[in-house]
Design an enzyme around this catalytic site. Structure first.
Site, PDB file in Angstrom:
ATOM      1  CG  ASP A  56     -16.910 -34.988  14.557  1.00  0.00           C
ATOM      2  OD1 ASP A  56     -16.044 -34.429  15.248  1.00  0.00           O
ATOM      3  OD2 ASP A  56     -17.692 -34.378  13.812  1.00  0.00           O
ATOM      4  CB  CYS A  61     -13.883 -30.235  18.269  1.00  0.00           C
ATOM      5  SG  CYS A  61     -15.274 -30.738  19.280  1.00  0.00           S
TER       6      CYS A  61
HETATM    7  N1  SAH Z   1     -19.998 -35.306  12.923  1.00  0.00           N
HETATM    8  C1  SAH Z   1     -21.024 -34.272  12.962  1.00  0.00           C
HETATM    9  C2  SAH Z   1     -20.829 -33.295  14.114  1.00  0.00           C
HETATM   10  C3  SAH Z   1     -20.809 -33.960  15.481  1.00  0.00           C
HETATM   11  S1  SAH Z   1     -21.132 -32.873  16.810  1.00  0.00           S
HETATM   12  C4  SAH Z   1     -21.078 -33.560  11.612  1.00  0.00           C
HETATM   13  O1  SAH Z   1     -20.305 -33.888  10.703  1.00  0.00           O
HETATM   14  O2  SAH Z   1     -21.915 -32.671  11.449  1.00  0.00           O
HETATM   15  C5  SAH Z   1     -21.286 -33.952  18.172  1.00  0.00           C
HETATM   16  C6  SAH Z   1     -22.592 -34.716  18.230  1.00  0.00           C
HETATM   17  O3  SAH Z   1     -22.483 -35.626  19.319  1.00  0.00           O
HETATM   18  C7  SAH Z   1     -23.849 -33.907  18.514  1.00  0.00           C
HETATM   19  O4  SAH Z   1     -24.771 -34.130  17.470  1.00  0.00           O
HETATM   20  C8  SAH Z   1     -24.402 -34.458  19.848  1.00  0.00           C
HETATM   21  O5  SAH Z   1     -25.836 -34.565  19.834  1.00  0.00           O
HETATM   22  C9  SAH Z   1     -23.788 -35.815  19.892  1.00  0.00           C
HETATM   23  N2  SAH Z   1     -23.557 -36.422  21.218  1.00  0.00           N
HETATM   24  C10 SAH Z   1     -23.033 -35.851  22.325  1.00  0.00           C
HETATM   25  N3  SAH Z   1     -22.835 -36.774  23.300  1.00  0.00           N
HETATM   26  C11 SAH Z   1     -23.251 -37.968  22.783  1.00  0.00           C
HETATM   27  C12 SAH Z   1     -23.286 -39.295  23.290  1.00  0.00           C
HETATM   28  N4  SAH Z   1     -22.826 -39.587  24.509  1.00  0.00           N
HETATM   29  N5  SAH Z   1     -23.771 -40.262  22.489  1.00  0.00           N
HETATM   30  C13 SAH Z   1     -24.229 -39.973  21.249  1.00  0.00           C
HETATM   31  N6  SAH Z   1     -24.189 -38.735  20.713  1.00  0.00           N
HETATM   32  C14 SAH Z   1     -23.727 -37.750  21.473  1.00  0.00           C
END
Ligand code: SAH
Length: 404
Positions: A308, A348
């Site tokens: 996600d 998204c």
């Molecule tokens: N699945 C979550 C929402 C995800 S939002 C839920 O159910 O609430 C996307 C997330 O990806 C964020 O928390 C952000 O910190 C993280 N993120 C962004 N780029 C990333 C990367 N390269 N590696 C790990 N996490 C990352």
């Protein structure tokens, strides 16, 4: 007297189809004077009245429609529109529980609720309001008041700190708008397959309004699929999918995110759920792209993987680079699945539509050399409606896949 925004010849078509955005290139001229956020009458080149909109001189989206009729735009308009959005959600059986004391529900979903640039999420006894349009900015007090009237909730916290405000010439702003409180950390009860899962929301500094309510039903589905499985939750944020998987009886849950504060909340969330076995959960602060490569090199396997990621393509202009990133993580995901494994994969990005996303995932499966089938197409819940005239509202799409 309102000013009148007159469209160039032929440019009235999308407004007549009730699309709420008027781009700068569609405008012939403004008759009269209007400041940012002021209400203007909108007229076709032939003089036909098309409705009323909020004027935004700084933005490429020069005006956003409040109404396609001739009603006045005043406090009563916002009371009616907000009350209607809240009532529509109350009427849906699947959201009934979200109106209880610890519910979490999106009350206003911008354009799709007739309120361009206005988002409101309710977390237990706090409403979080996020305004990203000049029109919303002008009417923020009226909108906040209308939310209190429609819900009986008396605290409104503003999180108008999204980057997109700059496009409308607006400064970031956050803090209490109505009422106050020390630590705005409400704990919501998200319906899971084996009972509620308790999730703490950092209203003041969490992402967006503090949480991703749009994945509520998908997290529940994950809980229902997790029993006995080794689960890998990538981009876990505060652990929503992980907590549901644990509550659903996962054998183990490994969760990855690059945000330390998000993982700190995730760990507190484990404490909010005494029904789950904390020994089965592991949190990893890392870059998903790198971590998945490491797991691959180590020969690790999982039975259920959730991908996600954040919005790789905020607009169609980023679609190509986003496609590479989506393909990369999905390819790695397929390779880490044990035979018969399940993949829940999401995008998204507004700039990547459903068909394109499925094609990217299909390319990833082909490169990974796996046969996969779509068991279910996934989307946001009913509190994130999509205006039929506003396909841009359908930003979250996902696939539940099973490999052979
Ligand atoms: N699945 C979550 C929402 C995800 S939002 C839920 O159910 O609430 C996307 C997330 O990806 C964020 O928390 C952000 O910190 C993280 N993120 C962004 N780029 C990333 C990367 N390269 N590696 C790990 N996490 C990352």
């Amino acid at each position: 007297m309102s000013a009148t925004l007159i469209l160039a010849p032929g440019r009235e078509r999308s407004v007549m189809r009730r699309h709420p955005w008027i781009f700068a290139g569609s405008v012939d001229r403004l008759d009269g004077r209007a400041r940012p956020g002021d209400t203007v009458l909108v007229q076709a080149a032939n003089g036909r009245a098309l409705g009323r909109a909020a004027f935004s001189p700084a933005s490429q989206i020069r005006a956003r429609m409040w109404t396609f009729g001739d009603e006045s735009i005043d406090d009563a308009f916002f009371r009616r529109t907000v009350a209607r959005a809240v009532e529509q959600r109350r009427d849906l059986p699947e959201l009934a529980g979200e109106f209880g004391p610890r519910g979490g529900v999106r009350l206003l979903h911008g354009e799709s609720d007739g309120l361009p640039g206005v988002i409101a999420d309710r977390y237990a006894d706090v409403i979080v309001l996020q305004i990203t349009s000049a029109g919303g900015e002008k009417w923020r007090a009226a909108i906040a008041d209308a939310l209190v009237r429609a819900t009986g909730i008396e605290r409104v916290y503003e999180r108008s700190d999204s980057d997109v405000r700059a496009l409308e010439g607006l400064e970031p702003r956050s803090g209490w708008l109505i009422g106050d409180g020390e630590a705005p950390f409400p704990v919501i009860a998200e319906p899971g397959v084996t009972g509620d899962v308790n999730i703490e929301i950092d209203v003041a500094s969490g992402h967006k309004t503090g949480f991703y309510l749009d994945q509520r039903e998908n997290r529940r589905l994950c809980g229902g699929l997790a029993a006995g499985r080794r689960v890998l939750n990538c981009f876990c944020y505060t652990g929503g999918f992980s907590l549901h998987a644990l509550a659903g009886g996962a054998e183990s849950v490994l969760s990855i995110d690059s945000s330390g504060p998000a993982l700190a909340t995730a760990q507190r969330n484990v404490g909010h759920n005494p029904q789950i076995d904390a020994a089965r959960v592991e949190w990893l602060e890392a870059d998903v792209f790198q971590a998945l490569r490491t797991f691959r090199a180590e020969g690790r396997k999982f039975d259920l993987i959730v991908l996600d990621p954040p919005k790789f393509a905020p607009s169609a202009a980023h679609a190509k680079s986003a496609a590479r990133a989506y393909k990369d993580i999905n390819l790695l995901g397929f390779r880490l699945l044990a035979p018969g494994g399940l993949l829940m994969t999401y995008s998204c990005s507004g700039g990547v539509d459903v068909d394109f996303f499925q094609k990217i995932v299909a390319d990833a499966a082909a490169d990974a050399g796996v046969s996969a089938r779509v068991l279910k197409r996934l989307s946001a819940g009913a509190d994130h409606p999509v205006g039929l005239a506003f396909p841009e509202g359908e930003y979250l799409k996902g696939l539940l896949l099973r490999i052979e």
